[in-house]
Design an enzyme around this catalytic site. Structure first.
Site, mmCIF file in Angstrom:
data_model
loop_
_atom_site.group_PDB
_atom_site.id
_atom_site.type_symbol
_atom_site.label_atom_id
_atom_site.label_comp_id
_atom_site.label_asym_id
_atom_site.label_seq_id
_atom_site.Cartn_x
_atom_site.Cartn_y
_atom_site.Cartn_z
ATOM 1 N N ASP A 208 7.113 4.234 4.904
ATOM 2 C CA ASP A 208 8.084 5.079 5.608
ATOM 3 C C ASP A 208 8.051 4.881 7.125
ATOM 4 O OD1 ASP A 208 5.527 6.254 5.607
ATOM 5 O OD2 ASP A 208 6.341 8.255 5.921
ATOM 6 N N SER B 290 4.889 7.492 1.461
ATOM 7 C CA SER B 290 4.223 6.744 2.522
ATOM 8 C C SER B 290 3.786 5.345 2.105
ATOM 9 C CB SER B 290 3.037 7.574 3.012
ATOM 10 O OG SER B 290 2.466 6.966 4.122
ATOM 11 N N HIS B 291 2.496 5.113 2.159
ATOM 12 C CA HIS B 291 1.933 3.780 1.885
ATOM 13 C C HIS B 291 1.678 3.565 0.395
ATOM 14 C CE1 HIS B 291 -0.995 6.867 2.385
ATOM 15 N NE2 HIS B 291 -1.837 6.177 1.653
ATOM 16 N N ASP C 168 4.129 0.756 7.381
ATOM 17 C CA ASP C 168 4.001 1.137 5.971
ATOM 18 C C ASP C 168 5.335 1.519 5.344
ATOM 19 O OD1 ASP C 168 4.390 3.515 7.307
ATOM 20 O OD2 ASP C 168 3.128 4.656 5.934
ATOM 21 N N ASP D 79 5.681 5.146 9.448
ATOM 22 C CA ASP D 79 4.911 5.935 10.413
ATOM 23 C C ASP D 79 3.548 5.330 10.719
ATOM 24 O OD1 ASP D 79 3.881 6.619 7.951
ATOM 25 O OD2 ASP D 79 4.084 8.790 8.204
ATOM 26 N N ARG D 80 3.003 4.540 9.788
ATOM 27 C CA ARG D 80 1.697 3.922 10.059
ATOM 28 C C ARG D 80 1.869 2.577 10.759
ATOM 29 N NH1 ARG D 80 -2.646 5.104 5.370
ATOM 30 N NH2 ARG D 80 -2.159 7.293 5.093
ATOM 31 N N LYS E 234 3.771 10.376 13.324
ATOM 32 C CA LYS E 234 3.237 9.117 13.783
ATOM 33 C C LYS E 234 4.364 8.084 13.708
ATOM 34 C CE LYS E 234 0.677 8.426 9.488
ATOM 35 N NZ LYS E 234 0.652 9.607 8.645
HETATM 36 C C1 G16 Z 1 -0.862 11.340 5.633
HETATM 37 C C2 G16 Z 1 -0.760 12.184 6.850
HETATM 38 C C3 G16 Z 1 -1.751 11.693 7.879
HETATM 39 C C4 G16 Z 1 -3.141 11.673 7.296
HETATM 40 C C5 G16 Z 1 -3.169 10.914 6.009
HETATM 41 C C6 G16 Z 1 -4.502 11.139 5.342
HETATM 42 O O1 G16 Z 1 -0.498 10.036 5.963
HETATM 43 O O2 G16 Z 1 0.537 12.105 7.396
HETATM 44 O O3 G16 Z 1 -1.662 12.517 8.990
HETATM 45 O O4 G16 Z 1 -4.055 11.089 8.168
HETATM 46 O O5 G16 Z 1 -2.170 11.385 5.143
HETATM 47 O O6 G16 Z 1 -4.475 10.756 4.034
HETATM 48 P P1 G16 Z 1 -5.625 11.227 3.042
HETATM 49 O O7 G16 Z 1 -5.512 12.706 2.866
HETATM 50 O O8 G16 Z 1 -5.330 10.430 1.814
HETATM 51 O O9 G16 Z 1 -6.912 10.817 3.692
HETATM 52 P P2 G16 Z 1 0.746 9.311 5.288
HETATM 53 O O10 G16 Z 1 0.943 8.066 6.083
HETATM 54 O O11 G16 Z 1 0.283 9.090 3.872
HETATM 55 O O12 G16 Z 1 1.888 10.276 5.393
#
Ligand code: G16
Length: 545
Positions: free
Chosen positions: A281, A114-115, A279, A283-284, A378
């Protein structure tokens, strides 16, 4: 032609998926058998009849290409009927979700952290999405985890390096591998959800302008196709659209710290009407107006408020959902719209059942995630198209839309304090300590508000009745303010404690204040009552957003 090999292996004890799949340092994944074990565990956890067709793709970060080849060799050796893979192994997370649904696959494997940053010393990740395109529910990730604990062999068919050009097909063993264009199907989906002719006209006539920052991550090609080729946005308004394995040594996290190039551009004279970033991938999303940042919670609430501007939602929102730490702004809009608002734990997987059952059509999280019922992830580019549609339809600038919203519904002044680099046991002790002193905390005041409830959030899924406990500790005040404490589930190293702060403001002269400043006292209170410093050594948050 090689034959299928059965390779002996031993379990790794650390393959428990977190908030969103298994995320580790690249070097952890590069250990012999590490990735192989996890992929075999995914296959083992799937019933035979769900190995018919799978989608495979990732965000293009360092190690993506090698991992794709390894995974294909394992899926072929296990006799998966068909694998749809993105060109060069690249697919954004929402694009994977769409392909699973469109091609009625049994699921998909998404490679991304992800990010989190990418590169040989940075992060990698892998997760499984189910047949509805949703991140696997806890019941399935738990099955996979159990498989990783007892695995003693995996199957692999060594293949020549596969050229992953769109349109290519390979047949190996009983498996057909089809390479798909990374963008085509996703772009076609967007044309069915939005009025592209109208958006294109507005851009061409200069009625609305947008700058988009892909942060050298996966949305580059999606942004080029959708915003430039289809909507005719001038190319110079697209930033960092060349995907790079290390994201240009950047941190592909769309927030005011890491998307500072976009931030500065939007705060400068002559900024476009809308600024957005996505971000690693895809999704954000981060949304900005000229000289103004839209918090993800407000973005969600405004999309709900103006949903009629978005063709996808013209038939109405059956219901909406937010994760528990996300601000309650959308709750007030839902009440106004007379639709239910569900409160789920953090993690997109918890929205899956609600979306599948048609109980909600729009969901969002404070962590820069928003999406609708068109996929089960997302969706960053989609969120930008929602905002473009709102601007074109209302003819109002972003700051005016926000002000009108706050006047009508009040403003949730919202921010998050992150304490990074903590010892995991110490961070957990903060949560346990709060629960242990729940009795004495009740009635304690911060300014004029006092704590009414102290609890640990438990979620019972209204569709399948499954129960998820320990999803964050809540201090709920008698005036609606909230402090939430929760441990991040996406890190790859030490623990991060997140403290979410929310204060509802109705007084007109306080609506436009800076939320970080406005929440300073509540943040200090949150720091003191939880004894963060005594238990973890952290004197202050490392990041405030
Ligand atoms: C992931 C999940 C999101 C979630 C986030 C929370 O985001 O897909 O639904 O809100 O983690 O992250 P943390 O547990 O660090 O607070 P992503 O964009 O990293 O896939």
């Amino acid at each position: 032609m090689d034959t299928i090999r059965t390779v002996s292996t031993q379990p790794f004890k650390d393959q428990k998926p977190g908030t969103s799949g298994l995320r580790k340092k690249v070097r952890v994944f590069q250990q012999p058998h590490y990735l192989e074990n996890f992929v075999q565990a995914i296959v083992n956890a799937l019933p035979e009849q769900q190995r018919r067709r799978l989608v495979l793709g990732g965000d293009g970060r360092f190690y993506n290409r090698e991992a794709i080849q390894t995974i294909l060799e394992i899926l072929v050796a296990n006799g998966v009927g068909e694998v749809l893979v993105g060109e060069e192994g690249i697919l954004s997370t929402p694009a994977v979700s769409n392909l699973i649904r469109q091609y009625q696959a049994d699921g998909g494997i998404v490679l991304s952290a992800s990010h989190n940053p990418g590169g040989p010393d940075e992060d990698f990740g892998i997760k499984f999405n189910n047949a509805s395109g949703s991140p696997a529910p806890e019941s399935l990730t738990e099955r996979m985890y159990q498989e990783t604990l007892s695995i003693n062999q995996y199957k692999r068919l060594p293949l020549p390096p596969l050229e992953l050009k769109a349109g290519r097909e390979y047949r190996h063993g009983n498996t057909l591998i089809r390479v798909l264009d990374s963008v085509d199907d996703y772009a076609a989906l967007m044309t069915r959800l939005f009025d592209f002719d109208r958006l294109q006209r507005a851009i061409r006539q200069g009625k609305v302008s947008l700058t988009f920052d892909a942060m050298h991550a996966v949305t580059g090609p999606y942004a080029r196709r959708i915003f430039h080729d289809m909507l005719e946005l001038p190319a110079h308004l697209l930033r960092n659209v060349q995907p790079l394995p290390d994201f240009g040594a950047g941190h592909p996290d769309p927030n005011r710290v890491h998307a500072h190039e976009l931030w500065d551009a939007m705060m400068a004279d002559g900024a476009p009407d809308l600024g957005a970033a996505s971000d690693g991938d895809g999704d954000r999303n981060m949304i900005m107006g000229r000289n103004i940042f839209v918090s993800p919670s407000d973005s969600l609430a405004l999309i709900a408020e103006h949903h009629r501007c978005i063709p996808q939602f013209r038939s109405g929102l059956a219901g909406v959902a937010r994760s528990m730490p996300t601000s309650t702004a959308i709750d007030r809009v839902a009440k106004h719209l007379k639709v239910p608002c569900y409160e789920t734990p953090t993690g997109w997987k918890f929205f899956g059942n609600l979306l599948d059952a048609g109980k909600v059509r729009l969901c969002g999280e404070e962590s820069f995630g928003t999406s609708g019922d068109h996929v089960r992830e997302k969706d960053g580019v989609w969120a930008v198209l929602c905002w473009l549609s709102i601007l074109v339809d209302t003819g109002l600038p972003v700051d005016e839309l926000l002000l009108r919203h706050w006047h009508a519904f009040g403003r949730s002044h919202y921010c998050r304090h992150d304490y990074e680099g903590l010892d995991a046991a110490a961070a957990d002790a903060v949560l346990q300590g709060l629960l242990a002193q729940a009795g004495s905390l009740r009635g304690t005041s911060c300014d004029s508000a006092s704590i009414a409830t102290v609890d640990s959030f438990t979620y019972e899924d209204p569709v399948d009745g499954s129960v998820s406990r320990n999803q964050g500790v809540r201090l709920l005040f008698d005036n609606g303010s909230r402090i939430i404490y929760r441990l991040s589930g996406t890190g790859t190293g030490s623990a991060t404690l997140r403290v979410y702060l929310e204060q509802l403001e109705q007084r007109r002269d306080k609506l436009a204040l800076d939320s970080i400043e406005h929440n300073r006292r509540l943040g200090q209170f949150a720091h003191q009552v939880s004894r963060i410093q005594a238990l973890t050594g952290a004197a202050e948050p490392s990041v405030i957003t």
